[in-house]
Write a protein that holds these residues in place. Structure first.
Motif, PDB file in Angstrom:
ATOM      1  N   GLU A  82       0.901  -1.128   0.096  1.00 43.86           N
ATOM      2  CA  GLU A  82       0.130   0.112   0.128  1.00 43.86           C
ATOM      3  C   GLU A  82       0.792   1.240   0.088  1.00 43.86           C
ATOM      4  O   GLU A  82       1.932   1.231   0.411  1.00 43.86           O
ATOM      5  CB  GLU A  82      -1.207   0.080   1.142  1.00 43.86           C
ATOM      6  N   ARG A  83       0.400   2.428  -0.761  1.00 46.00           N
ATOM      7  CA  ARG A  83       1.025   3.603  -0.668  1.00 46.00           C
ATOM      8  C   ARG A  83       0.171   4.797  -0.047  1.00 46.00           C
ATOM      9  O   ARG A  83      -0.827   4.624   0.170  1.00 46.00           O
ATOM     10  CB  ARG A  83       1.043   4.052  -2.168  1.00 46.00           C
ATOM     11  N   LEU A  84       1.199   5.552   0.561  1.00 42.66           N
ATOM     12  CA  LEU A  84       0.582   6.757   1.342  1.00 42.66           C
ATOM     13  C   LEU A  84       1.027   7.944   0.035  1.00 42.66           C
ATOM     14  O   LEU A  84       2.057   7.939  -0.023  1.00 42.66           O
ATOM     15  CB  LEU A  84       1.273   6.963   2.644  1.00 42.66           C
ATOM     16  N   PHE A  85      -0.209   8.798   0.044  1.00 41.66           N
ATOM     17  CA  PHE A  85       0.159  10.005  -0.711  1.00 41.66           C
ATOM     18  C   PHE A  85      -0.328  11.274  -0.058  1.00 41.66           C
ATOM     19  O   PHE A  85      -1.243  11.434   0.460  1.00 41.66           O
ATOM     20  CB  PHE A  85      -0.912   9.841  -2.051  1.00 41.66           C
ATOM     21  N   LEU A  86       0.738  12.082   0.182  1.00 43.65           N
ATOM     22  CA  LEU A  86       0.777  13.318   0.867  1.00 43.65           C
ATOM     23  C   LEU A  86       0.935  14.523  -0.114  1.00 43.65           C
ATOM     24  O   LEU A  86       1.801  14.412  -0.912  1.00 43.65           O
ATOM     25  CB  LEU A  86       1.828  13.448   2.153  1.00 43.65           C
ATOM     26  N   TYR A  87      -0.025  15.650   0.223  1.00 45.77           N
ATOM     27  CA  TYR A  87       0.317  16.782  -0.663  1.00 45.77           C
ATOM     28  C   TYR A  87      -0.061  17.914  -0.018  1.00 45.77           C
ATOM     29  O   TYR A  87      -0.375  18.127   0.957  1.00 45.77           O
ATOM     30  CB  TYR A  87      -0.418  16.399  -1.900  1.00 45.77           C
ATOM     31  N   THR A  88       0.404  19.066  -0.855  1.00 45.62           N
ATOM     32  CA  THR A  88      -0.136  20.521  -0.221  1.00 45.62           C
ATOM     33  C   THR A  88      -1.312  20.977  -1.101  1.00 45.62           C
ATOM     34  O   THR A  88      -1.359  20.485  -2.197  1.00 45.62           O
ATOM     35  CB  THR A  88       1.203  21.633  -0.281  1.00 45.62           C
ATOM     36  N   ASP A  89      -2.097  21.994  -0.609  1.00 45.57           N
ATOM     37  CA  ASP A  89      -3.262  22.584  -1.353  1.00 45.57           C
ATOM     38  C   ASP A  89      -2.800  23.053  -2.863  1.00 45.57           C
ATOM     39  O   ASP A  89      -3.781  23.431  -3.423  1.00 45.57           O
ATOM     40  CB  ASP A  89      -4.018  23.328  -0.506  1.00 45.57           C
ATOM     41  N   GLY A  90      -1.538  23.185  -3.160  1.00 45.14           N
ATOM     42  CA  GLY A  90      -1.235  23.694  -4.342  1.00 45.14           C
ATOM     43  C   GLY A  90      -1.819  22.709  -5.355  1.00 45.14           C
ATOM     44  O   GLY A  90      -1.818  23.172  -6.673  1.00 45.14           O
ATOM     45  N   VAL A 136      -1.850  18.094 -13.069  1.00 41.10           N
ATOM     46  CA  VAL A 136      -2.321  19.378 -12.451  1.00 41.10           C
ATOM     47  C   VAL A 136      -1.789  20.437 -13.473  1.00 41.10           C
ATOM     48  O   VAL A 136      -2.562  21.341 -13.815  1.00 41.10           O
ATOM     49  CB  VAL A 136      -1.477  19.530 -11.075  1.00 41.10           C
ATOM     50  N   ASN A 137      -0.473  20.334 -14.172  1.00 45.57           N
ATOM     51  CA  ASN A 137      -0.138  21.341 -15.135  1.00 45.57           C
ATOM     52  C   ASN A 137      -1.009  21.363 -16.329  1.00 45.57           C
ATOM     53  O   ASN A 137      -1.343  22.589 -16.928  1.00 45.57           O
ATOM     54  CB  ASN A 137       1.287  20.964 -15.470  1.00 45.57           C
ATOM     55  N   GLN A 153       1.222  29.672 -12.313  1.00 44.25           N
ATOM     56  CA  GLN A 153       1.321  28.834 -10.980  1.00 44.25           C
ATOM     57  C   GLN A 153       1.133  29.821  -9.828  1.00 44.25           C
ATOM     58  O   GLN A 153       2.183  30.688  -9.662  1.00 44.25           O
ATOM     59  CB  GLN A 153       2.564  27.787 -10.835  1.00 44.25           C
ATOM     60  N   PHE A 154       0.295  29.721  -9.038  1.00 49.04           N
ATOM     61  CA  PHE A 154       0.014  30.692  -8.084  1.00 49.04           C
ATOM     62  C   PHE A 154       0.630  30.035  -6.551  1.00 49.04           C
ATOM     63  O   PHE A 154       1.081  30.989  -5.896  1.00 49.04           O
ATOM     64  CB  PHE A 154      -1.673  30.779  -7.701  1.00 49.04           C
ATOM     65  N   ASP A 155       0.604  29.082  -6.467  1.00 51.29           N
ATOM     66  CA  ASP A 155       1.220  28.237  -5.275  1.00 51.29           C
ATOM     67  C   ASP A 155       2.093  27.308  -5.536  1.00 51.29           C
ATOM     68  O   ASP A 155       2.077  26.482  -6.428  1.00 51.29           O
ATOM     69  CB  ASP A 155      -0.304  27.636  -4.289  1.00 51.29           C
ATOM     70  N   ASP A 156       2.965  26.977  -4.457  1.00 53.15           N
ATOM     71  CA  ASP A 156       3.927  25.815  -4.635  1.00 53.15           C
ATOM     72  C   ASP A 156       2.973  24.368  -4.460  1.00 53.15           C
ATOM     73  O   ASP A 156       1.973  24.373  -4.094  1.00 53.15           O
ATOM     74  CB  ASP A 156       4.727  25.797  -2.882  1.00 53.15           C
ATOM     75  N   VAL A 157       3.514  23.411  -5.236  1.00 51.72           N
ATOM     76  CA  VAL A 157       3.032  22.270  -5.460  1.00 51.72           C
ATOM     77  C   VAL A 157       3.900  21.032  -4.931  1.00 51.72           C
ATOM     78  O   VAL A 157       4.906  20.967  -5.503  1.00 51.72           O
ATOM     79  CB  VAL A 157       2.474  21.867  -6.935  1.00 51.72           C
ATOM     80  N   THR A 158       3.473  20.362  -3.846  1.00 51.15           N
ATOM     81  CA  THR A 158       4.336  19.723  -3.005  1.00 51.15           C
ATOM     82  C   THR A 158       3.572  18.144  -3.007  1.00 51.15           C
ATOM     83  O   THR A 158       2.430  18.308  -2.725  1.00 51.15           O
ATOM     84  CB  THR A 158       4.865  20.223  -1.866  1.00 51.15           C
TER      85      THR A 158
END
Length: 218
Positions: free
Chosen positions: A148-156, A196-197, A205-210
């Motif tokens: 199983e994988r865990l995917f974490l991200y920011t609101d970008g 996303v792009n 691009q307005f916000d960092d994408v992480t």
């Protein structure tokens, strides 16, 4: 190894306010974190660097996820002249069992990607860091099964908008992840950036994408 980790950040400006980090606490525990600082530019980048450094310095001592964020929060509050705050998801994974103890301090919930689908990790009701001193954080746990994988991200990611100002949103992200149940971690991250792009093409691009991904091999 019993786990793989892969992360990436694309900053919107020369300096970013997003961060991710991971570190071995001891031979049996992996600490991992993703965060997003309010604001832009140099002040946000400095606050980001301080937050990341504090979480690593406290986390590596092996304290619980709750204790770690409570202490880091009070340290950030003491000297916060710029009135910034940071959303943080901090987890500690037991490498031999796949159990993850975590605190979510106002951050987007990560997803567990498994054969049975894509499921958001429950919130813990934690306040963002850097605003109110003397907050205690509650932790929760979940278990990653082998594969199983865990995917974490920011609101970008979810707040990227297209030329009609529609947001990319959680549903699109969940649909995307559901197609990548068996993908390698770099593939998931790179494909998600492309997705996303493509969605936001023609819009600066307005916000960092992480993004940060973890695969538990067991």
């Amino acid at each position: 190894t019993s786990f793989d980790v892969y992360g990436s950040m694309v900053a919107a400006k020369e300096v970013g306010g997003d961060f991710f980090d991971f570190f071995l606490i001891d031979s049996n525990r992996l600490g991992f974190v993703i965060g997003d600082v309010s604001g832009k530019g140099i002040p946000a980048a400095i606050f980001m660097a301080i937050s990341r450094t504090l979480i690593r310095a406290v986390g590596i001592k092996g304290v619980s996820a709750s204790e770690c964020l409570s202490l880091v929060n009070s340290l950030l509050c003491k000297d916060n002249v710029s009135s910034m705050f940071v959303t943080v998801f901090y987890g500690i994974m037991n490498i031999s069992t796949g159990e993850v103890e975590y605190v979510n301090a106002g951050h987007n919930p990560p997803y567990v990607i498994s054969g049975s689908g894509v499921k958001a990790v429950e919130m813990t009701g934690g306040m963002v860091l850097g605003v109110f001193d003397d907050i205690s954080y509650k932790f929760k746990t979940f278990r990653l099964n082998p594969g199983e994988r865990l995917f974490l991200y920011t609101d970008g990611v979810t707040e990227a908008n297209d030329i009609n100002t529609d947001l990319f949103g959680e549903q699109r992200l969940e649909d995307f992840l559901a197609q990548h149940v068996t993908s390698s971690l770099p593939e998931i991250v790179k494909s998600a950036f492309n997705e996303v792009n493509t969605f936001a093409s023609g819009v600066p691009q307005f916000d960092d994408v992480t993004m940060l991904t973890i695969l538990y091999n067991g």
